[in-house]
Design an enzyme around this catalytic site. Structure first.
Site, short mmCIF file in Angstrom:
data_model
loop_
_atom_site.label_atom_id
_atom_site.label_comp_id
_atom_site.label_asym_id
_atom_site.label_seq_id
_atom_site.Cartn_x
_atom_site.Cartn_y
_atom_site.Cartn_z
N LYS A 1 0.86 -1.18 0.00
CA LYS A 1 0.00 0.00 0.00
C LYS A 1 0.89 1.23 0.00
CE LYS A 1 -4.44 1.25 0.41
NZ LYS A 1 -5.60 0.61 -0.24
N GLY B 1 -27.03 1.89 0.58
CA GLY B 1 -26.05 2.59 -0.24
C GLY B 1 -26.19 2.25 -1.70
#
Length: 372
Positions: A94, A194
């Site tokens: 990352k 959502g």
């Protein structure tokens, strides 16, 4: 922007303070600085046991370098588990760029960042994440060969929500198979919280499969878009109404933390399976779900279709091939449920064990010398 690289209890939200760093060992952590462009970044490679580390670049205004470091270390470890479960020959890594992307992002900064990625010689592949977009990756790729998540105009995979939603649907089919003995959602009531990029595509899959769909979203425009496409969809006011509704499956596809100590006792669904990252407010919530007989599909497994989609760019993107790989989420999810039953642990723990086993058993093969 869909964050295809976050996951579950391992995935910390962008840190607002100096969150304690998890005591885990990383292979390599690189601090990248270019004063002229304003670049201040950290790349963390947790494991390359299965292959080069893959994980997105998060561009965020951290309050301190310590907070940024804590975030990137936690997220890179998370990616190792996610990529392992997805069946990818990729490790976990990352990167974070410290700063406000609205104020700091520039061509020079992104290209400087690309130079640092290139200097790692292929140990790290990056892609877009919170604060970065496919167009940014096109710029980074002008300096590095190790960039995915690019625009279709540059051979990229495009909108990663396509396979993210498809993967969640496959995980939901597996959960339904485990609980009800059939993988069909026909006649099941599914609550989708959502209706963003992933959520509205998930509704498409559910309606096509014959499910009765109940939805909620803070955006009236998002709700209306779904209603126009699927007039049969039922709308409720908010998350509280959805979790308390008479549904078979609850699919959180918005912000994390929707399952907490107050929500779980109200939940009528027998299955939780959605795209949102960090669905559990804290790790004990999964135990509470199990005690109530509610099956939880680990989010970092079922929402991995997006990372599968962008990872396919490494071979030269082919949607049919990527979709076939994402379809395997069904089999992996079933396997995890079976492991959880046999070993007497929650599905999240079983998922962790399966990922660790693959990293160990396949990763050790790197010790077989192949010569120069």
């Amino acid at each position: 922007m869909t964050d295809v690289f976050g996951l579950s209890h391992k995935d910390a939200s962008p840190a607002k303070d100096a969150t304690p760093i998890q005591p885990v060992k990383h292979e390599q952590v690189v601090f990248c600085s270019d004063e002229r462009s304003g670049l201040n970044a950290i790349i963390a490679i947790y494991s390359t046991a299965l292959g080069p580390g893959l994980g997105g670049t998060r561009f965020y205004p951290y309050e301190s370098e310590q907070a940024a470091l804590a975030d990137v270390l936690n997220l890179s470890r998370a990616m190792a588990y996610k990529n392992a479960l997805a069946g990818l020959d990729l490790g976990g890594a990352k990167a974070v760029i410290i700063g406000d992307p609205a104020a700091c992002k520039s061509e020079a900064l992104l290209r400087a960042y690309g130079r640092f990625i290139q200097s790692l010689g292929g140990r790290y592949y990056t892609a877009c994440d919170v604060g970065t977009y496919a167009e940014d990756m096109d710029i980074v790729a002008r300096e590095s060969s190790y960039v995915v998540g690019r625009t279709p105009e540059h051979g990229g995979a495009g909108d990663s929500s396509i396979l993210t939603s498809f993967g969640v649907f496959q995980g939901m089919r597996a959960a339904t198979e485990h609980v009800y003995g059939t993988s069909s959602l026909n006649g099941r009531r599914v609550g989708v919280e959502g209706l963003g990029k992933v959520g509205h595509r998930l509704v498409d899959h559910l309606v096509e499969d014959g499910a009765e769909v109940v939805v909620c979203d803070v955006s009236e425009q998002a709700v209306e878009r779904v209603r126009q496409r699927h007039p049969s969809v039922e709308v409720v006011a908010d998350t509280a109404a959805l979790t308390a509704a008479d549904i078979d499956v609850y699919a959180p596809c918005a912000l994390g933390g929707s399952l907490d100590d107050a929500t779980v006792p109200q939940l009528k669904a027998k299955i939780v399976c959605g795209a949102a990252n960090n669905q559990l407010a804290h790790p004990d919530v999964e135990k509470q779900l199990a005690e109530r007989g509610i099956l939880y599909a680990p989010d970092y497994l079922v929402n991995s279709g997006g990372v599968i989609q962008v990872a396919d760019e490494i071979e030269g993107f082919d949607m049919a091939r990527a979709r076939a790989r994402a379809a395997r989420i069904f089999d992996t999810t079933l396997k995890i449920f079976e492991m959880a039953d046999v070993e007497g642990v929650p599905p999240g723990a079983a998922a962790d064990r399966l990922a660790e086993r693959r990293m160990s058993e396949v990763g050790r093969l790197r010790g077989i010398w192949l010569g120069r």
